[in-house]
Design an enzyme around this catalytic site. Structure first.
Site, PDB file in Angstrom:
ATOM      1  CG  ASP A   1       5.754  28.614  -6.144  1.00 23.95           C
ATOM      2  OD1 ASP A   1       5.203  29.775  -6.047  1.00 23.95           O
ATOM      3  OD2 ASP A   1       5.120  27.393  -6.660  1.00 23.95           O
TER       4      ASP A   1
ATOM      5  CB  CYS B   1     -17.513   1.712  -1.464  1.00 27.30           C
ATOM      6  SG  CYS B   1     -18.502   0.245  -0.778  1.00 27.30           S
TER       7      CYS B   1
END
Length: 667
Positions: free
Chosen positions: A115, A423
Site C-alpha cells: 500500500d 476558541c
C-alpha cells in the site's frame, strides 16, 4: 586511470556495496558512523575534482535544495489498474476462468499488494535513466531526482546479465516506523497528520525539494519486469533475476499450483501481514508465464491474467462511552470519542478522532451506541458507523458539538469555508497558552531544551504565562519545583541563552501565528526583513508576497493588531531575540527590479525556482504565476510551459534566461 580517479571509484564501489548490504540484504557490516565518514570523504573528493562527476554516485542520494516542476512522461507500457475482488469466491471464479481460457497447465504467482505509490523505473545499460509515477496510467510525472534519494533503489545494477534496456515496476513505501516518527513531529507542530503511509509516501515523492525526500527514508519493493529481451518466460524467474541485479524483491512471493495453495497463502497473510514493517492492503495473483499472459490479453481497464484480492478493513464493534473536546494551540477544537477498549489491528483502541462537527452530525451518534471502528489502511482509528439494530430505548443523549470552549467557556467560532471550530480566546485559554509555549520551544522553532511536561509544570507553578516569561526564569525558582536539580536548571539557562542566536525566520515561526508554518515564516522574513516592518505591513502589501494568500495575510494582520501580541514581541526583542534578518541578507537587497513583474517558468540549473522568487523579492520585483499585459519579463528555464510561451509571444512579453536575469542583478 590516475590515483584520484581510482580512489573516487573505489569509494563509490565500497559505498554501493554497503548500501546493498544494508537496504537489500539487511546485513550491514559497518556502523552508520563509519558509512558517514566514507560518504563525506567521497563528497569532498567529488567537490575538489568535478571532472569525475557521475550521476549514479552514492553522493547523489542525499538530495538537493534545487527544485523543479515535474515533467510529464508517456509510459511505453500503460500502467493499468488491476481488477479488485473481496471474496474467495471471486478468486475461484478468476482461477476457473483462466483455466478455461488457457486450456493447458499454468502457475499462479501470489504476491502481497503493498500500500504505497506506484513507480516505474527505466534502466539503460545498467543505469537508472528515469523514474515515472503512475499518473493517469498513460502519462506520469518524472520524479527521477527524488527517486535517486531512496537507498534501496539501485542507481547502477550488479552483475552483467541484465538487458540493455528494461522497465521495472514497484511500490514506493513509507515504513510504519518512519510514518509514526513523521506524524509525531507533525502533531508537535499541530499540522494535519498523515492519514496513512500511502498518502505520506505519495506526498513525499511529489516534494519539490529532494533533500526533504531523502530525509524521510522511503523504501521500494519491486514486482514486475517489462522489456523486449527479458531473461525468462516466467514472471517469477524474471523477478529472481532482478533480485540478483540489486533490486529489493519481496521474499514472500510464492508459486501456486492449485486453488488450495492460493487460499492457504491468503489465509496466512491475512494474519501475518500485521507483523510486516510496511503497509499492505491485499494480495495480487498473476499467471506466471509471459506467453500465457499475452494469450489471455487485456480488457479495456485491466489485464485478464492478474487480479487483486483486497483484505477486509480491520473493523470492530465497541461502545461509545463519551465524547471529549480537545483544544489545540491555535484554538482548534477537536472531538475525540472515548470507547470501551477493543482489540483492533494488533493494538487496544480506546479513542478515535471524530474530526469535526459535520462528521458527528453525519454519524448521528448517541452516548452508549455500539459503533463500528475501522483501522484498515489508516493508522488513526475512526468511527465509520453505528450499529442501529442494537440501539435501545436506554440509549444516552445525542452527541452534539460544543458551542463554547470546554476549558475557558468562550463561545466558539467557525470561519467561513472551514470545517473546524475555534476558541477565539487566544490570550486567556490555558491549553492555547501552553500549546503556544510548547510550539515556541520546539526544535524547528527556538530549540529550547524542555518538553510539554516541563511547560505544564512551569505554567502550573505560575512561573510562565507566555513564551517571553521563559527568559525571566531563574535557577532558584526552578530548584523549588519537583524533579529539578542544579544541573538541569543550568542546562535550561544555557539553552535559553543559545536560543537568542536563532535566526529571525525561526523566531517568526516560533510565535505560532495561525497558518504561518516553517516555510511561510521564511518567505515572510525574506520579504519583510524585520519584525517591525512586518508589524506595519498592510493586508495589501502582504498578499503581494509570493504564496501569501488572503487567509495568511489576514491572520498576520490580526495577530499584530492585538495589543497583547505586540507586547509579547516587544518583550522578546528586549530579551535579545533576533528580530531582523542577517546583515548579509540585508546587504543583498536592492531596488534593481523595482516595479517589474516577473513570471518564472520551466526548470533551472543554477538556482531553484524558490531561490529565484526570493531574489526577485529581495531586489524589489514582484512574482506572478500567470502571464498578462502587466508582465514585464518571463524568466524561462528548460521545458517552459507551452501555454505561457504562446501567451508571451502574443502579448510581446520579453523572455529572458538565467544568465540574463543574473546579469540584471549584477549591473
Amino acid at each position: 586511470m590516475n590515483e584520484i580517479e581510482a580512489k573516487i571509484k573505489a569509494l563509490r564501489d565500497e559505498l554501493e556495496q554497503h548500501n546493498y548490504n544494508y537496504y537489500i540484504l539487511s546485513s550491514p557490516v559497518i556502523s552508520d558512523q563509519e558509512f558517514d565518514v566514507k560518504m563525506k570523504a567521497l563528497q569532498a573528493l567529488e567537490k575538489a575534482y568535478p571532472e569525475y562527476a557521475d550521476p549514479t554516485s552514492p553522493t547523489q542520494r542525499v538530495g538537493s535544495d534545487l527544485s523543479k516542476e515535474f515533467e510529464q512522461v508517456e509510459h511505453k507500457y500503460p500502467m493499468l489498474s488491476l481488477g479488485n475482488t473481496y471474496s474467495e469466491e471471486e478468486v475461484r471464479d478468476f482461477y476457473e476462468r483462466t483455466e478455461r481460457l488457457l486450456n493447458e497447465p499454468f502457475e499462479i504467482i501470489a504476491e502481497l499488494k503493498y500500500d504505497g505509490t506506484s513507480i516505474s523505473l527505466i534502466y539503460e545499460n545498467g543505469r537508472l535513466a528515469r523514474a515515472v509515477t503512475r499518473g493517469d496510467g498513460t502519462r506520469g510525472d518524472d520524479v527521477t531526482a527524488n527517486v535517486k534519494t531512496i537507498r534501496s533503489i539501485p542507481l547502477k545494477l550488479r552483475g552483467d546479465n541484465y538487458p540493455d534496456e528494461f522497465e521495472i515496476r514497484g511500490e514506493i513505501l513509507l515504513p510504519w516506523s518512519e510514518f509514526d516518527r513523521l506524524n509525531k513531529e507533525r502533531e508537535e507542530q499541530e499540522e494535519p497528520l498523515f492519514a496513512n503511509p500511502r498518502n505520506a509516501a505519495s506526498g513525499t515523492l511529489k516534494q519539490q525539494n529532494s533533500r526533504i525526500v531523502a530525509s524521510r527514508k522511503l523504501d521500494a519493493y519491486f514486482y514486475y519486469l517489462l522489456g523486449e529481451m527479458l531473461p525468462a518466460d516466467g514472471h517469477y524467474e524474471n523477478l529472481e533475476a532482478a533480485r540478483s541485479w540489486g533490486f529489493k524483491i519481496p521474499d514472500v512471493i510464492c508459486k501456486c499450483n492449485s486453488l488450495e495453495d492460493i487460499f492457504d497463502y491468503i489465509s496466512y497473510w491475512n494474519v501475518e501481514r500485521k507483523n510486516l514493517p510496511v503497509a499492505t492492503d491485499g494480495i495480487v495473483l498473476k499467471v506466471n508465464s509471459l506467453r500465457q499472459q499475452k494469450n489471455l490479453g487485456f480488457t479495456a481497464k485491466s489485464p485478464r491474467w492478474a487480479i487483486a484480492y483486497k483484505f477486509q478493513a480491520e473493523r470492530a464493534v465497541t461502545r461509545l462511552n463519551s465524547v471529549s473536546f480537545q483544544v489545540g494551540r491555535t484554538g482548534a477544537v477537536t472531538p475525540v470519542a472515548n470507547l470501551e477498549p477493543v482489540q483492533l489491528a494488533g493494538t487496544v483502541v480506546k479513542r478515535a478522532s471524530l474530526h469535526n462537527a459535520d462528521i458527528i452530525e453525519g454519524l448521528d451518534l448517541h452516548i452508549g451506541d455500539n459503533v463500528y471502528v475501522e483501522k484498515g489502511g489508516e493508522i488513526i482509528p475512526k468511527i465509520v458507523g453505528v450499529d442501529l439494530d442494537s440501539r435501545s430505548l436506554l440509549i444516552g443523549d445525542k452527541v452534539r458539538f460544543v458551542r463554547t470552549c470546554p476549558v475557558c467557556g468562550t463561545k466558539l467560532v467557525r470561519p467561513e469555508g472551514e470545517a473546524a471550530h475555534y476558541c477565539p480566546n487566544e490570550t486567556g485559554c490555558p491549553p492555547q497558552i501552553k500549546g503556544r509555549i510548547e510550539h515556541f520551544v520546539t526544535r524547528k522553532a527556538m530549540n529550547i531544551n524542555i518538553g510539554p511536561e516541563t511547560v505544564e509544570d512551569l505554567y502550573n507553578a505560575g512561573l510562565i504565562k507566555n513564551s517571553a516569561d521563559l527568559y525571566t526564569l531563574q535557577i532558584p525558582d526552578l530548584l523549588l519545583l519537583e524533579r529539578w536539580a542544579e544541573k538541569s536548571a543550568r542546562n535550561l539557562m544555557e539553552s535559553l541563552l543559545e536560543s537568542k542566536q536563532v535566526p529571525f525566520g525561526r523566531v517568526l515561526y516560533a510565535l505560532g501565528i495561525r497558518y504561518v508554518g516553517e516555510t511561510i515564516a521564511k518567505r515572510l522574513a525574506n520579504a519583510f526583513h524585520s519584525m517591525a516592518e512586518l508589524e506595519e505591513a498592510s493586508f495589501e502589501k502582504l498578499i503581494e508576497v509570493d504564496v501569501i494568500g488572503e487567509r495568511i495575510a489576514k491572520s498576520v494582520t490580526d495577530y499584530f493588531a492585538d495589543e497583547q501580541n505586540r507586547e509579547l514581541v516587544n518583550r522578546l526583542k528586549e530579551y535579545g531575540l533576533q528580530m531582523t534578518v542577517s546583515e548579509e541578507m540585508i546587504s543583498d537587497r536592492s531596488d534593481k527590479l523595482q516595479g517589474l513583474t516577473i513570471v518564472i517558468s520551466g526548470t533551472f540549473s543554477k538556482h531553484s525556482r524558490d531561490e529565484y522568487k526570493m531574489m526577485i523579492e529581495r531586489h524589489g520585483g514582484k512574482n506572478s504565476g500567470s502571464v498578462s499585459g502587466k508582465t514585464d519579463y518571463i524568466l524561462a528555464g528548460e521545458n517552459m510551459g507551452p501555454a505561457k510561451l504562446e501567451k508571451a509571444e502574443k502579448l510581446g512579453v520579453k523572455i529572458i534566461n538565467e544568465d540574463d536575469f543574473l546579469n540584471m542583478l549584477t549591473q
